[in-house]
Motif scaffolding. Structure first.
Motif, PDB file in Angstrom:
ATOM      1  N   SER A 429      24.902  36.873  43.827  1.00 45.31           N
ATOM      2  CA  SER A 429      26.423  36.756  43.885  1.00 45.31           C
ATOM      3  C   SER A 429      26.985  36.555  42.303  1.00 45.31           C
ATOM      4  CB  SER A 429      26.840  35.489  44.541  1.00 45.31           C
ATOM      5  OG  SER A 429      26.521  35.760  45.804  1.00 45.31           O
ATOM      6  N   ALA A 430      26.189  35.743  41.248  1.00 43.87           N
ATOM      7  CA  ALA A 430      26.524  35.696  40.134  1.00 43.87           C
ATOM      8  C   ALA A 430      26.907  36.825  39.414  1.00 43.87           C
ATOM      9  CB  ALA A 430      25.625  34.920  39.329  1.00 43.87           C
ATOM     10  N   PHE A 431      26.337  38.060  39.829  1.00 43.87           N
ATOM     11  CA  PHE A 431      26.759  39.428  39.337  1.00 43.87           C
ATOM     12  C   PHE A 431      28.160  39.659  39.398  1.00 43.87           C
ATOM     13  CE2 PHE A 431      22.191  39.613  38.537  1.00 43.87           C
ATOM     14  CZ  PHE A 431      22.025  40.730  37.607  1.00 43.87           C
ATOM     15  N   ASN A 432      28.520  39.201  40.540  1.00 47.71           N
ATOM     16  CA  ASN A 432      30.043  39.779  41.032  1.00 47.71           C
ATOM     17  C   ASN A 432      31.191  38.767  40.472  1.00 47.71           C
ATOM     18  OD1 ASN A 432      29.255  41.960  42.313  1.00 47.71           O
ATOM     19  ND2 ASN A 432      28.448  40.480  44.100  1.00 47.71           N
ATOM     20  N   THR A 433      31.095  37.129  40.443  1.00 52.06           N
ATOM     21  CA  THR A 433      32.115  36.642  40.055  1.00 52.06           C
ATOM     22  C   THR A 433      31.659  35.800  38.728  1.00 52.06           C
ATOM     23  OG1 THR A 433      32.500  36.054  42.271  1.00 52.06           O
ATOM     24  CG2 THR A 433      33.477  34.617  40.829  1.00 52.06           C
ATOM     25  N   VAL A 434      32.150  36.408  37.671  1.00 55.21           N
ATOM     26  CA  VAL A 434      32.223  35.883  36.273  1.00 55.21           C
ATOM     27  C   VAL A 434      32.935  34.365  36.263  1.00 55.21           C
ATOM     28  CG1 VAL A 434      32.382  36.126  33.835  1.00 55.21           C
ATOM     29  CG2 VAL A 434      31.705  38.021  35.347  1.00 55.21           C
ATOM     30  N   PRO A 435      32.320  33.324  35.466  1.00 59.73           N
ATOM     31  CA  PRO A 435      33.059  32.247  35.206  1.00 59.73           C
ATOM     32  C   PRO A 435      34.478  32.553  34.946  1.00 59.73           C
ATOM     33  CG  PRO A 435      30.994  31.854  34.608  1.00 59.73           C
ATOM     34  CD  PRO A 435      30.924  33.135  35.060  1.00 59.73           C
ATOM     35  N   GLY A 436      35.482  31.975  35.495  1.00 57.51           N
ATOM     36  CA  GLY A 436      36.818  32.191  35.251  1.00 57.51           C
ATOM     37  C   GLY A 436      37.523  33.098  36.066  1.00 57.51           C
ATOM     38  N   MET A 437      36.815  33.900  36.965  1.00 61.27           N
ATOM     39  CA  MET A 437      37.221  34.766  38.013  1.00 61.27           C
ATOM     40  C   MET A 437      37.455  33.899  39.409  1.00 61.27           C
ATOM     41  SD  MET A 437      35.463  38.349  37.326  1.00 61.27           S
ATOM     42  CE  MET A 437      35.454  39.316  35.494  1.00 61.27           C
ATOM     43  N   ARG A 438      38.391  34.255  40.030  1.00 64.60           N
ATOM     44  CA  ARG A 438      38.519  33.890  41.363  1.00 64.60           C
ATOM     45  C   ARG A 438      38.851  34.937  42.103  1.00 64.60           C
ATOM     46  NH1 ARG A 438      42.373  30.561  42.699  1.00 64.60           N
ATOM     47  NH2 ARG A 438      43.942  31.078  41.186  1.00 64.60           N
ATOM     48  N   HIS A 439      38.219  34.714  43.328  1.00 61.93           N
ATOM     49  CA  HIS A 439      38.540  36.036  44.237  1.00 61.93           C
ATOM     50  C   HIS A 439      39.167  35.381  45.652  1.00 61.93           C
ATOM     51  CE1 HIS A 439      35.214  34.603  47.283  1.00 61.93           C
ATOM     52  NE2 HIS A 439      34.326  34.599  46.317  1.00 61.93           N
ATOM     53  N   GLY A 440      39.841  36.317  46.473  1.00 59.67           N
ATOM     54  CA  GLY A 440      40.546  36.028  47.524  1.00 59.67           C
ATOM     55  C   GLY A 440      39.807  36.236  48.618  1.00 59.67           C
ATOM     56  N   GLU A 441      40.048  35.851  49.848  1.00 56.85           N
ATOM     57  CA  GLU A 441      39.380  36.031  50.976  1.00 56.85           C
ATOM     58  C   GLU A 441      38.933  37.425  51.553  1.00 56.85           C
ATOM     59  OE1 GLU A 441      39.361  32.810  54.637  1.00 56.85           O
ATOM     60  OE2 GLU A 441      41.278  34.270  54.692  1.00 56.85           O
ATOM     61  N   MET A 442      39.830  38.313  51.829  1.00 58.34           N
ATOM     62  CA  MET A 442      39.466  39.481  52.206  1.00 58.34           C
ATOM     63  C   MET A 442      38.825  40.539  51.415  1.00 58.34           C
ATOM     64  SD  MET A 442      40.577  38.805  55.095  1.00 58.34           S
ATOM     65  CE  MET A 442      41.038  40.239  55.982  1.00 58.34           C
ATOM     66  N   ARG A 443      38.987  40.520  50.023  1.00 56.98           N
ATOM     67  CA  ARG A 443      38.174  41.398  49.291  1.00 56.98           C
ATOM     68  C   ARG A 443      37.526  40.669  48.116  1.00 56.98           C
ATOM     69  NH1 ARG A 443      40.767  47.583  48.365  1.00 56.98           N
ATOM     70  NH2 ARG A 443      39.149  47.612  47.391  1.00 56.98           N
ATOM     71  N   PRO A 444      36.240  40.215  48.023  1.00 55.14           N
ATOM     72  CA  PRO A 444      35.930  39.216  46.937  1.00 55.14           C
ATOM     73  C   PRO A 444      35.774  40.152  45.838  1.00 55.14           C
ATOM     74  CG  PRO A 444      34.729  39.208  49.037  1.00 55.14           C
ATOM     75  CD  PRO A 444      35.435  39.985  49.259  1.00 55.14           C
ATOM     76  N   VAL A 445      36.012  39.554  44.557  1.00 57.51           N
ATOM     77  CA  VAL A 445      36.042  40.175  43.352  1.00 57.51           C
ATOM     78  C   VAL A 445      34.528  40.851  43.047  1.00 57.51           C
ATOM     79  CG1 VAL A 445      35.560  38.066  42.111  1.00 57.51           C
ATOM     80  CG2 VAL A 445      36.368  39.905  40.906  1.00 57.51           C
ATOM     81  N   PHE A 611      41.218  40.867  43.245  1.00 59.45           N
ATOM     82  CA  PHE A 611      41.170  41.604  44.210  1.00 59.45           C
ATOM     83  C   PHE A 611      40.101  42.623  44.027  1.00 59.45           C
ATOM     84  CE2 PHE A 611      42.879  44.932  47.667  1.00 59.45           C
ATOM     85  CZ  PHE A 611      42.782  44.019  48.720  1.00 59.45           C
ATOM     86  N   GLY A 612      39.004  42.439  44.984  1.00 60.98           N
ATOM     87  CA  GLY A 612      37.825  43.298  44.542  1.00 60.98           C
ATOM     88  C   GLY A 612      38.091  44.954  44.653  1.00 60.98           C
ATOM     89  N   SER A 613      37.329  45.672  43.812  1.00 60.59           N
ATOM     90  CA  SER A 613      37.391  46.945  43.537  1.00 60.59           C
ATOM     91  C   SER A 613      36.424  47.675  44.257  1.00 60.59           C
ATOM     92  CB  SER A 613      37.711  47.237  42.114  1.00 60.59           C
ATOM     93  OG  SER A 613      38.798  46.699  41.820  1.00 60.59           O
ATOM     94  N   TYR A 614      36.315  48.343  45.458  1.00 59.75           N
ATOM     95  CA  TYR A 614      35.191  48.821  46.189  1.00 59.75           C
ATOM     96  C   TYR A 614      34.851  50.327  46.095  1.00 59.75           C
ATOM     97  CZ  TYR A 614      34.444  43.980  47.610  1.00 59.75           C
ATOM     98  OH  TYR A 614      34.118  42.595  47.619  1.00 59.75           O
ATOM     99  N   ALA A 615      35.833  50.934  45.484  1.00 64.84           N
ATOM    100  CA  ALA A 615      35.731  52.503  45.355  1.00 64.84           C
ATOM    101  C   ALA A 615      35.813  52.939  43.797  1.00 64.84           C
ATOM    102  CB  ALA A 615      36.707  53.031  46.184  1.00 64.84           C
ATOM    103  N   VAL A 616      34.641  53.657  43.514  1.00 65.52           N
ATOM    104  CA  VAL A 616      34.737  54.173  42.104  1.00 65.52           C
ATOM    105  C   VAL A 616      36.114  54.644  41.604  1.00 65.52           C
ATOM    106  CG1 VAL A 616      33.538  55.866  40.380  1.00 65.52           C
ATOM    107  CG2 VAL A 616      32.254  54.333  41.964  1.00 65.52           C
ATOM    108  N   GLY A 617      36.891  55.359  42.653  1.00 65.24           N
ATOM    109  CA  GLY A 617      37.834  56.202  42.254  1.00 65.24           C
ATOM    110  C   GLY A 617      38.995  55.443  41.903  1.00 65.24           C
ATOM    111  N   GLU A 618      38.918  54.063  42.343  1.00 64.09           N
ATOM    112  CA  GLU A 618      40.036  53.111  41.908  1.00 64.09           C
ATOM    113  C   GLU A 618      39.444  52.326  40.772  1.00 64.09           C
ATOM    114  OE1 GLU A 618      39.216  49.536  44.937  1.00 64.09           O
ATOM    115  OE2 GLU A 618      40.332  51.031  45.623  1.00 64.09           O
ATOM    116  N   ILE A 619      38.435  52.456  39.795  1.00 59.11           N
ATOM    117  CA  ILE A 619      38.254  51.872  38.925  1.00 59.11           C
ATOM    118  C   ILE A 619      38.126  52.696  37.583  1.00 59.11           C
ATOM    119  CG2 ILE A 619      35.966  50.861  37.794  1.00 59.11           C
ATOM    120  CD1 ILE A 619      35.051  50.343  40.798  1.00 59.11           C
ATOM    121  N   VAL A 620      37.776  54.028  37.848  1.00 57.19           N
ATOM    122  CA  VAL A 620      37.536  54.718  36.459  1.00 57.19           C
ATOM    123  C   VAL A 620      38.425  55.342  36.003  1.00 57.19           C
ATOM    124  CG1 VAL A 620      35.068  55.273  37.235  1.00 57.19           C
ATOM    125  CG2 VAL A 620      36.772  56.976  37.714  1.00 57.19           C
ATOM    126  N   SER A 621      39.621  55.564  36.663  1.00 56.22           N
ATOM    127  CA  SER A 621      40.734  56.405  36.062  1.00 56.22           C
ATOM    128  C   SER A 621      42.001  56.086  36.772  1.00 56.22           C
ATOM    129  CB  SER A 621      40.368  57.857  36.093  1.00 56.22           C
ATOM    130  OG  SER A 621      41.738  58.603  35.617  1.00 56.22           O
TER     131      SER A 621
END
Length: 626
Positions: A429-445, A611-621
């Motif tokens: 889980s530490a790969f997903n939530t870097v210290p200083g980041m907080r995630h919401g309930e429905m889409r974890p960071v 808000f977590g980003s789960y699709a590459v298309g919403e990340i790269v461009s």
């Protein structure tokens, strides 16, 4: 080399015990010999129990699979002179559903290894979620180039699981989630929309009869999961043009009746996801905000079809209690599915898994839900290897047999059933939530994913991650997972992958944290040093791609890895371009325009969560990439 534990087994042995024991004994270190430690087996109707003293051990079982869990408990406590425990499961049936439709199709030998571990855990139902990854003889395009299972492969898996006391059943789709099948020109005539099959068309039901007959053919089980979840836009595409507007509840009721005509002919016990009974009543097309079930929703339910309430998000037992209450109003049998969060990206999220699964299981236990499923989805390319779901499976099993969650007990049990260090899995889980980041309930960071794929010039997440020491965090994880990899257990290749992932992220995040301010501030010296960081990230990303390929091929059919290859190739290509562009600026040329753009909030919510980003298309461009 591990010293074998010699035992002498007598008593009420289940059918196929010798074959099952030969499959499981090596991982337990047991050898059944004439003069070994006496182990008496008794068949009872009251769960399982294990008693051990100096004179011998007594293992009692109700279901066949419980005997193999009992053997794992005996192994766990082998060094104790006296030990006694009794376990009565909370649920009549505990199952695991593995998603083999999101590019990663587990090889039969990898599935058999998972079945071995399931047996030692005491899990008695398995299903592979196959949208189009099973063979329909009359439909050659269905699952073509996707690694689909042949009928013979599935029959062999059913035989293997049955030997261990595990029931396998088909898990398919009969309404939505059929994009990969419907995109073929040969099947496109059955589209309502890109994801949903066309209800009320006779060609659809001819196809579904072929699909259901093919799906059940390899299995002993009379259960079938027919899917029918997330059929967004049902009735609003080709169906609307052909038949006119109808309430979605009415279409679903009629479609389910036609599907059940097929399953009834085959004598099947049907289950389906329940969300489409709630979404038409929701103001947001959501699952959990629809209020009380409407008369239309209740009227559309088939009381003979089990409704599977899936919930991978909520973290309060009362929320699950409320949803189960609403399900019971619908008047059909209810099952519950929780989620092992392996779909967050390259790294699973066990923090979210525990936070959501435990209250869900507590609610299902108190409501006396008979069937519970642990789901492991592979959304957006199945980037996390399914071995990472094993600790989650152990969590479900331990809760089932003990009625509670105990982290230390989970670690002890996984050391026996999974032959690994659960702490190495839980720490992912530490790969997903870097210290200083907080995630919401429905889409974890999921920082590991969006920082791996974030473009080094088009930095969509620069503002969202401002102030987070990401490079430092991943440097720490690189060292930590190098240690796990050197421990030498059977998951060393998995730990090595995460060591390398952390190494790439360490260097790539050093760039992302600083390059924007360096260019906008005119600091060419810092930019020069950051180019070296990015070149190192590019070099390590190529190594990671090869390690990822090896890990993929160790458990999955080769189909689908072309997507990962393409993503990682793009990472390296864009790193090269970014270094070239920044070097031109260092040498006196024009600064990259992309890095001169002021950073803006992207996924940061008003409360400071990401808000977590789960699709590459919403990340790269910011551009559309497909």
């Amino acid at each position: 080399m591990e010293t074998m534990k010699k035992i002498s087994i007598i008593g009420a042995l289940p059918q196929q015990f010798e074959q099952a024991f030969s499959l499981l004994a090596p991982s337990l270190g047991f050898e059944n010999t004439e003069n070994g430690f006496p182990v008496r087996i008794e068949h009872t109707g009251h769960g399982l129990s294990v008693r051990k003293d100096r004179s011998g051990a007594v293992l009692c079982w109700e279901k066949r699979v419980q005997l193999y869990r009992a053997l794992s408990i005996l192994c766990e406590h082998w060094d104790e002179e006296e030990f006694s425990t009794q376990e009565t499961p909370c649920f009549e049936t505990l199952g695991v559903m593995l998603d083999v439709s999101r590019n990663a199709v587990l090889r039969p030998d990898a599935l058999k290894d998972i079945f071995n571990k399931m047996a030692l855990m005491g899990i008695d139902l398995g299903m592979m979620y196959t949208e189009d990854t099973y063979e329909i003889p009359e439909q050659p395009y269905f699952g073509w180039m996707r690694g689909r299972y042949s009928i013979e492969e599935l029959r062999g898996l059913d035989d293997y699981a049955d030997c261990l006391g595990i029931e396998l059943c088909p898990c398919i789709q009969t309404l939505g989630h059929l994009n990969r099948a419907l995109h073929w020109p040969a099947l496109a005539h059955m589209k309502d929309n890109e994801e949903v099959i066309l209800a009320d068309d006779e060609k659809t039901y001819a196809f579904l009869e072929q699909a259901i007959r093919a799906a059940v053919k390899p299995y002993r089980s009379k259960r079938i999961h027919i899917g029918m979840d997330e059929a967004h836009g049902v009735g609003l595409g080709a169906h609307l043009a052909r038949f006119g507007y109808e309430d979605p509840h009415t279409i679903i009721r009629r479609h389910l009746a036609r599907v059940c005509e097929i399953t009834d002919k085959l004598g099947l016990d049907v289950m389906m996801w329940s969300d489409m009974y709630f979404r038409p009543d929701s103001p947001t097309n959501g699952y959990y905000d629809s209020g009380e079930p409407s008369k239309e929703s209740i009227a559309s339910v088939n009381p003979d079809v089990t409704l599977v309430y899936w919930d991978y998000y909520h973290e309060k037992k009362e929320e699950y209690d409320e949803m189960l209450r609403k399900h019971h109003i619908l008047g059909a049998p209810v099952a519950f599915a929780g989620g092992i969060w392996v779909w967050a990206g390259p790294a699973p999220d066990y923090e979210k898994t525990i936070d959501s699964v435990v209250p869900g299981l507590e609610s299902a236990r108190d409501a006396k839900v008979p069937l519970v499923l642990a789901t492991a989805w592979g959304d957006n390319g199945a980037e996390a290897n399914f071995q990472t779901a094993l600790v989650g499976m152990q969590l479900f099993a331990e809760f089932d047999y003990t009625g509670r969650y105990d982290e230390q007990a989970l670690i002890r049990r996984f050391a026996v059933c999974g032959r690994g260090d659960a702490r190495a899995f839980l720490r992912l889980s530490a790969f997903n939530t870097v210290p200083g980041m907080r995630h919401g309930e429905m889409r974890p960071v999921n920082a590991a994913k969006f920082m791996l794929y974030q473009d080094p010039l088009v930095q969509l997440f620069e503002r969202d991650t401002q102030g987070c020491e990401m490079a430092k965090h991943y440097a720490m994880l690189e060292t930590e997972y190098a240690g796990y990899a050197e421990s030498g257990d059977e998951y060393a290749p998995l730990y090595r992958f995460y060591e390398q992932l952390a190494g790439v992220l360490k260097h790539k995040c050093a760039w992302h944290e600083n390059i924007g301010t360096a260019v906008r501030g005119g600091d060419r010296e810092q930019a020069k040093a950051l180019c070296e960081e990015l070149r190192k990230a590019m070099e390590l990303a190529e190594c990671l791609r090869k390690t990822w390929r090896s890990l993929w091929n160790s458990t999955n059919k080769p189909f689908g890895f072309e997507v990962i290859d393409g993503r990682m190739g793009a990472v390296c290509a864009r790193c090269e371009t970014a270094c070239m562009r920044v070097q031109e600026w260092i040498d006196g040329g024009q600064a990259p325009e992309e890095l001169l753009e002021p950073p803006m909030v992207y996924t940061m919510q008003e409360n400071g969560t990401l808000f977590g980003s789960y699709a590459v298309g919403e990340i790269v461009s910011a551009c559309k990439i497909d």
